[in-house]
Design an enzyme around this catalytic site. Sequence first.
Site, short mmCIF file in Angstrom:
data_model
loop_
_atom_site.label_atom_id
_atom_site.label_comp_id
_atom_site.label_asym_id
_atom_site.label_seq_id
_atom_site.Cartn_x
_atom_site.Cartn_y
_atom_site.Cartn_z
N GLY A 127 2.76 -5.56 0.11
CA GLY A 127 1.43 -6.16 0.00
C GLY A 127 0.34 -5.14 -0.09
N CYS A 128 0.71 -3.85 -0.08
CA CYS A 128 -0.26 -2.77 -0.16
C CYS A 128 -0.32 -2.31 -1.60
CB CYS A 128 0.24 -1.63 0.74
SG CYS A 128 -0.97 -0.39 1.06
N VAL A 129 -1.50 -2.38 -2.23
CA VAL A 129 -1.57 -2.03 -3.66
C VAL A 129 -2.12 -0.62 -3.86
CG1 VAL A 129 -1.72 -4.35 -4.57
CG2 VAL A 129 -3.80 -3.20 -3.81
#
Lengths: 100, 130, 110
Positions: free
Chosen positions: C108-110
């Site tokens: 979920g970390c872009v």
Amino acid sequence: MLHTVNKSPFERNALDSCLRLAAPGSAILLIEDGVYAALKGTAQTAKVEAAAETHEVYVLGPDLKARGIEESRIIGGVKIVDYGGFVDLAVAKGTVNSWL
Amino acid sequence: MSEEPVFDTQGVVRKFMFVNRKAPYGTIYALEILESVLISAAFEQDISVAFLDDGVFQIKKGHDPKDLGMKNFSPTYRALGGYDIEKLYVEKESMEARGLGPDDFVVKVQVVPAAELSKLMAEQDVLITG
Amino acid sequence: MPYTVNGNTIETDEEGYLMDLSLWTQDIAAAIAAAENVDMTDEHWQVVNFLREYYNEYQIAPAIRVLTKAMKEKFGAEKGNNKYLYDLFPYGPAKQACKIAGLPKPTGCV
């Protein structure tokens, strides 16, 4: 809500699970290999006929045509829709649940 | 590159239910849905997760797939509480048909009959099933 | 960019995360930290070790929100907050500390 089922009921349990969990009054659309569930005179016919009493049941015409299934072989309570009808159903029902 | 994606959802909270119907390891569905659940947690929506059909096998205790060269992702379901995802449902009929009981799962779940799960599904704004 | 530690070459992905998490050692962590310009103190190691414990238990790298909450529960509010973690790891605690801890990038970390 619109439920779509795209697996043959003779191979998978997607239709059974959909029928167990789709709330009365919701719509069920048979697509892809799911269209075999709409045939009259099969081991699955009775449950689909029963579902058509409590739900709106549709089948996608292009998928019937592709598989050589004539309209005359479709269960009476099941309505045939085209792609435009599919879109209309999805819009009208708001939420789509795909039984894969 | 920010730590977490920031989206303007204008404070709208929608009800999302992720519905797991496939056994783990044989196909990619279970892992893909789990990743979607974790990503969705960043958006502060009303998330629930349901397990039915062969999906109930995803949370059976004792997975050890390392000989398959795959990661055991079942412990990750226990992390969902830390992500404020507390609503985990198992369909009673599917559980019982597969000879499982509430003590067989790696994570605390609510076991609900099909009729109740049907009502919960009908309340959702978005359903993601796999 | 691979790291060379004690004569061994350690492969990473294009962002510098270890390809094989099982190869992690404290020496490798120190090499990653040096490449990130992070001067490792006891406080840094505490976060790195906490992340490794979290990963061992749950098999994922936590999102930053989840990390701060879990840190708060274990070490108290003075360590379980964004400022404390960003002071230690200026490029993002989840991202930079996870890299040093040998974990994958948080989901979920872009």
